[in-house]
Scaffold this active site. Structure first.
Site, PDB file in Angstrom:
ATOM      1  N   TYR A 260       0.794  -1.227   0.000  1.00 23.11           N
ATOM      2  CA  TYR A 260       0.000   0.000   0.000  1.00 23.11           C
ATOM      3  C   TYR A 260       0.831   1.285   0.000  1.00 23.11           C
ATOM      4  O   TYR A 260       1.768   1.437   0.790  1.00 23.11           O
ATOM      5  CB  TYR A 260      -0.908   0.017   1.226  1.00 23.11           C
ATOM      6  CG  TYR A 260      -1.988   1.050   1.083  1.00 23.11           C
ATOM      7  CD1 TYR A 260      -3.093   0.813   0.270  1.00 23.11           C
ATOM      8  CD2 TYR A 260      -1.891   2.270   1.712  1.00 23.11           C
ATOM      9  CE1 TYR A 260      -4.068   1.763   0.106  1.00 23.11           C
ATOM     10  CE2 TYR A 260      -2.871   3.238   1.552  1.00 23.11           C
ATOM     11  CZ  TYR A 260      -3.963   2.980   0.751  1.00 23.11           C
ATOM     12  OH  TYR A 260      -4.931   3.925   0.585  1.00 23.11           O
TER      13      TYR A 260
ATOM     14  N   HIS B 279       8.069  18.027   2.872  1.00 20.78           N
ATOM     15  CA  HIS B 279       6.701  17.536   2.694  1.00 20.78           C
ATOM     16  C   HIS B 279       5.812  18.747   2.384  1.00 20.78           C
ATOM     17  O   HIS B 279       5.036  19.187   3.234  1.00 20.78           O
ATOM     18  CB  HIS B 279       6.280  16.840   4.007  1.00 20.78           C
ATOM     19  CG  HIS B 279       4.997  16.080   3.917  1.00 20.78           C
ATOM     20  ND1 HIS B 279       4.228  15.786   5.023  1.00 20.78           N
ATOM     21  CD2 HIS B 279       4.347  15.538   2.872  1.00 20.78           C
ATOM     22  CE1 HIS B 279       3.169  15.091   4.650  1.00 20.78           C
ATOM     23  NE2 HIS B 279       3.217  14.933   3.357  1.00 20.78           N
TER      24      HIS B 279
ATOM     25  N   SER C  53      -0.271  15.026   7.034  1.00 18.38           N
ATOM     26  CA  SER C  53      -1.067  14.238   6.097  1.00 18.38           C
ATOM     27  C   SER C  53      -2.564  14.519   6.230  1.00 18.38           C
ATOM     28  O   SER C  53      -3.073  14.662   7.338  1.00 18.38           O
ATOM     29  CB  SER C  53      -0.839  12.759   6.362  1.00 18.38           C
ATOM     30  OG  SER C  53       0.531  12.491   6.271  1.00 18.38           O
TER      31      SER C  53
ATOM     32  N   ASP D 277       2.546  17.420  -2.812  1.00 23.04           N
ATOM     33  CA  ASP D 277       2.984  16.668  -1.621  1.00 23.04           C
ATOM     34  C   ASP D 277       4.452  16.882  -1.246  1.00 23.04           C
ATOM     35  O   ASP D 277       4.766  16.914  -0.067  1.00 23.04           O
ATOM     36  CB  ASP D 277       2.730  15.171  -1.858  1.00 23.04           C
ATOM     37  CG  ASP D 277       2.755  14.345  -0.571  1.00 23.04           C
ATOM     38  OD1 ASP D 277       2.242  14.836   0.454  1.00 23.04           O
ATOM     39  OD2 ASP D 277       3.287  13.228  -0.585  1.00 23.04           O
TER      40      ASP D 277
ATOM     41  N   ASN E 135      -9.038   6.365   3.975  1.00 23.79           N
ATOM     42  CA  ASN E 135      -7.738   6.638   3.339  1.00 23.79           C
ATOM     43  C   ASN E 135      -7.709   6.048   1.921  1.00 23.79           C
ATOM     44  O   ASN E 135      -6.644   5.710   1.413  1.00 23.79           O
ATOM     45  CB  ASN E 135      -6.607   6.058   4.191  1.00 23.79           C
ATOM     46  CG  ASN E 135      -5.240   6.577   3.767  1.00 23.79           C
ATOM     47  OD1 ASN E 135      -5.096   7.720   3.324  1.00 23.79           O
ATOM     48  ND2 ASN E 135      -4.210   5.740   3.891  1.00 23.79           N
ATOM     49  N   SER E 136      -8.884   5.921   1.296  1.00 19.57           N
ATOM     50  CA  SER E 136      -8.882   5.437  -0.093  1.00 19.57           C
ATOM     51  C   SER E 136      -8.244   6.514  -0.975  1.00 19.57           C
ATOM     52  O   SER E 136      -8.274   7.700  -0.650  1.00 19.57           O
ATOM     53  CB  SER E 136     -10.300   5.118  -0.562  1.00 19.57           C
ATOM     54  OG  SER E 136     -11.162   6.207  -0.322  1.00 19.57           O
TER      55      SER E 136
END
Ligand code: OXD
Ligand code: MN
Length: 585
Positions: free
Chosen positions: A208, A237, A259, A286, A373-374
């Protein structure tokens, strides 16, 4: 058709160093086949078709979502695993209190045991990739060996993957080595190891996202942050966004948020109708790699070529660009589907889920239809606000840094640091309520300096010193701000509308570029025309509560104390100065 002569050189023959290393991994892992990735459209089409055939991917509705596919991960493999992520430096001190540490020899022995024969019956893919524009001196390359074809597809979207990257590696001789196997997807046999001193990564047991797409968090942040310190640049980040004002001037902002705090939304923000003439261009959502330029400014590239974004919450109002971008050629992971095979997630304004993210008939008593968190994986070029400067080898000059977190109280809407050293303290003070992007409790406040807590590949104390050193080298350093879009009132309601209206705050920052440095805007300094907000809410958002801040400074002091003698004295001095100023309030 004319073909360049070099196309005839077989990939394994391009670089002896890569070949020898692949061979050693092949012997250890014993795959049934080895596939060197060209990165061609035909190759990716073939890999996709074979995954569809094996049932690992399914094609989504070809009319409404052409070229889109759905992957379902193992239900126990849905997020980054920070507790199983290690920085393996010779000295524990170099990894710092901010990282899990394991001695390199011990980590390698453990992983050798796990990797032994782990690819039997599987294909070993060799994935050469370049982080950043292929012709940029600021870019860096790597090779990921993986036994997951899903990872190959993701890497082909997220990086410049294939022959051109391997040619660059053959020319320069430099690459980060990454070995990845999904193993048995057993959380008890899962490790993400980083060896910054050797510029290598080993990842086992997860298929993942950030655990498996090694170019992203592992290379572009943990390994690159180490490399950046030794070479004099910054790997952060941060999103990179260009803002064009009605006069046609464009300024670039780099912003760091923990995040799932809306980095992707901010990077592709749509200006409110009441701010005509403003335009927004996305360079990255990101990660930013930034180098001091000959002009004394900081120049940034986005090392990635795609977005691996959180799907739930995406709709035409929250992020119209993302909503449009993911309607074709997108790989969805762990979303739900409707009866007519369209992807579905919480926050969509239409459609009904019939199958949840685990492939079960949807039943609300099982929890959300799409995993919180898809993700979508999609080429950055599909973004309507894509900046052509994303491909510029020199990068873009950064005018301002923005730090922020998800805080229901304490942090005001926006304030500016007084100078670089104060800005480093402001960045180091970032704290946020946790989200679903990493395994663990959701909603607790944790310190996340520069939003790099899970991603800094070395001791934070040395990292802050590096920031101070970089600032000293810049003749025209970016100004540094802190924002909080998530402040709530006593009833728990958000005080600020967020999303497109965040441009009002960014516009103030850019307008403030010639104003005296430091502090909060007055409510009347913000562009509020067309903004639906109560005056008292705006006053609350632009003020601070001295008692709460004294408490915050105390917490920050105790947080920083764990870094002991390695903590830069300049940060303690900035903390003392902040405390002094609060006494006067
Ligand atoms: C991400 C993260 O996936 O920060 O970008 O977790
Ligand atoms: Mn991230």
């Amino acid at each position: 058709m004319a073909t360049a002569p070099h196309e005839f050189i077989a990939l394994p023959r391009l670089s002896r160093a890569v070949y020898d290393w692949v061979e050693s991994v092949r012997q250890l892992t014993q795959p049934a086949a080895v596939h060197w990735c060209e990165g061609s459209t035909a190759e990716l089409r073939e890999i996709t078709a074979s995954l569809v055939q094996s049932g690992e991917l399914s094609a989504l509705n070809a009319q409404s979502f052409p070229g889109c596919h759905l992957a379902r991960s193992a239900p126990n493999d849905v997020a980054r695993v920070e507790h199983l992520t290690f920085v393996c430096t010779k000295s524990k001190e170099d990894a710092g209190p901010n990282n899990n540490w394991m001695a390199p020899d011990e980590a390698k022995a453990k992983l050798r045991g796990l990797f032994k024969d782990c690819m039997r019956g599987r294909t070993l893919y060799v994935v050469p990739y370049c982080m950043g524009p292929i012709d940029s001196p600021l870019s860096r390359c790597g090779v990921e060996i993986t036994d997951s074809a899903y990872v190959v597809l993701n890497m082909s979207i997220m990086t410049r993957m294939g022959r051109a990257a391997l040619e660059r590696i053959a020319r320069t001789g430099h690459f980060v080595k990454g070995v990845h196997s999904i193993g048995e997807l057993d959380p008890d046999r899962r490790f993400i190891m980083h060896y910054p001193e050797e510029l290598s990564i080993e990842s086992f047991g997860s298929g993942y996202g950030g655990n498996a797409l090694l170019g992203k968090k592992c290379h572009a942040l943990r390994i690159a942050s180490w490399q950046a310190r030794t070479e004099g640049w910054l790997a952060e980040h941060m999103l990179i966004v260009g803002l064009q004002n009605p006069k046609g001037e464009t300024h670039y902002i780099a912003a760091a948020f923990p995040s799932a705090c809306g980095k992707t939304n901010l990077a592709m923000l749509i200006p409110p109708e009441s701010m005509p003439g403003w335009k927004v261009f996305t360079v990255g959502d990101d990660i930013a790699w930034m180098h001091p330029g000959p002009d004394g400014r900081l120049w940034a590239i986005n090392p990635e070529a795609g977005y691996f974004g959180v799907v739930p919450g995406t709709n035409a109002e929250t992020n119209r660009n993302a909503y449009e971008m993911i309607r074709r050629d997108t790989l969805f992971t762990n979303v739900a589907v409707t009866a007519d095979n369209q992807p579905w997630w919480e926050g969509l304004k239409s459609g009904t889920p019939v199958t949840d993210w685990q492939g079960r008939p949807f039943d609300p008593s099982n929890g959300p239809a799409a995993h919180p968190n898809s993700r979508f994986t999609v080429s950055a070029r599909r973004n309507p606000s894509y900046s052509p400067h994303s491909e510029s080898p020199a990068g873009v000059p950064i005018s301002a840094f923005v730090f922020g977190g998800r805080r229901r109280e304490v942090a005001p809407l926006v304030y500016e640091a007084r100078d670089w050293a104060h800005g480093v303290l402001v960045g180091a003070s970032v704290a946020s309520e946790t989200t679903a992007a990493a395994t663990g409790k959701v909603g607790v406040v944790r310190r996340d300096p520069m939003a790099m807590k899970p991603f800094c590949g070395y001791n934070f104390a040395d990292y802050w010193q590096h920031w101070l050193d970089i600032g000293a080298k810049l003749k025209r350093p970016p100004r540094i701000f802190h924002v909080n879009w998530f402040r709530r009132d006593a009833q728990g309601k958000f005080l600020w509308p967020g999303f497109g209206d965040n441009l009002r705050v960014l516009a103030w920052m850019l307008g403030a570029v010639d104003a005296p440095i430091g502090g909060l805007p007055r409510p009347e300094d913000l562009h509020t025309q067309g903004l639906d907000i109560r005056p008292d809410a705006l006053r609350e958002l632009t003020s601070i509560d001295a008692a709460m801040w004294r408490n915050e400074v105390g917490e920050m002091r105790s947080y920083l104390s764990q870094y002991g003698a390695r903590l830069p004295a300049a940060l303690t001095r900035e903390l003392d100065k902040t405390e002094e100023r609060l006494k006067k309030d």
